[in-house]
Scaffold this active site. Structure first.
Site, PDB file in Angstrom:
ATOM      1  CB  VAL A 113      -0.984  -0.102   1.255  1.00  0.00           C
ATOM      2  CG1 VAL A 113      -1.861   1.410   1.379  1.00  0.00           C
ATOM      3  CG2 VAL A 113      -1.985  -1.149   1.278  1.00  0.00           C
ATOM      4  CE1 TYR A 114       5.207   5.648   2.957  1.00  0.00           C
ATOM      5  CE2 TYR A 114       6.838   4.086   2.050  1.00  0.00           C
ATOM      6  CZ  TYR A 114       6.565   5.465   2.600  1.00  0.00           C
ATOM      7  OH  TYR A 114       7.467   6.370   2.741  1.00  0.00           O
ATOM      8  CB  ALA A 115       5.489   0.336  -2.107  1.00  0.00           C
TER       9      ALA A 115
END
Length: 242
Positions: free
Chosen positions: A152-154
């Protein structure tokens, strides 16, 4: 340090801690007046007392759309212009996607992507009118590698990396430089979501960066001759590849 930013007005989001604080401190040391933007009013007031009158505290909840829209008007009300904008505020969701909370995903994508786009959109109008300006966005090494423990962050950083590079090509003709800084893991509160064993291993291996090291690269980008744009700096601890 030479006062390389003497007379400049900068604004930094997420400025009360971590990379945002280190970036603010570096710009202050270089002679800039810095609008430190954060939702933590007490922390901003304490930092003004510590860092001096060149700090202009600005309390904004960037996740509140109405509050977010006041960013540039409040900066101009306080300082009259804006020369440098560091879009740094962000949050982190790591781990397996199936374990992620959907509300946390929404908040992270809103802050890491939507808020950055809206803030840059707003400040660009002012900078285009003045035919000068610098915009730096805090991205991540995760924008360049499909990190398996943080899909999600990436993904948010891959999106913002595309945003930075496309906007840069639109606005350079107006005298505006746009670039991003993509550090590997930095010792900040964002690492609180890392698995304990992974964080322990990273510290023992020396594979974490200090926020000041990131701020030093921000200053390198800002102090290049106007005819040079540093479009993206990828930086990581030497031991990160172990």
């Amino acid at each position: 340090m030479a006062k390389e930013l003497e007379g400049k007005v900068a604004a930094v989001t997420g400025a009360a801690s971590g990379i945002g604080l280190a970036s603010s401190e570096a710009m202050l040391a270089a002679g800039a007046r810095v609008v430190m933007v954060d939702r933590d009013a007490a922390a901003l007031q304490a930092l003004r007392g510590k860092l001096g009158e060149a700090v202009i505290p600005l309390v904004i909840d960037l996740l509140d759309p109405r509050d977010c829209a006041t960013l540039l008007p409040k900066i101009l009300e306080k300082e009259g212009r804006l020369d440098i904008f560091h879009a740094n505020a962000g949050t982190y969701v790591g781990g397996d996607l199936v374990d992620a909370d959907s509300g946390a995903i929404d908040r992270m994508l809103n802050l890491n992507v939507n808020v950055v786009m809206k803030n840059v959109h707003d400040v660009l109008q002012h900078m285009i009118a003045r035919a000068t300006g610098d915009i730096i966005v805090t991205s991540s090494l995760a924008a360049h590698y499909p990190t398996p423990w943080e899909p999600v962050y990436a993904s948010s950083k891959w999106a913002i990396n595309c945003f930075v590079q496309t906007v840069r090509r639109q606005v350079f003709r107006h005298g505006i430089r746009v670039g991003s800084i993509s550090p590997g893991p930095v010792i900040t509160s964002l690492l609180a979501d890392w698995p304990a064993e992974k964080l322990k291993e990273a510290k023992e291996q020396g594979s974490l960066l200090e926020a000041k090291e990131v701020a030093d690269v921000v200053m390198f980008m800002l102090t290049r001759p106007r005819g040079m744009t540093i479009r993206d700096v990828v930086m990581m601890p030497t031991n990160f590849d172990l």
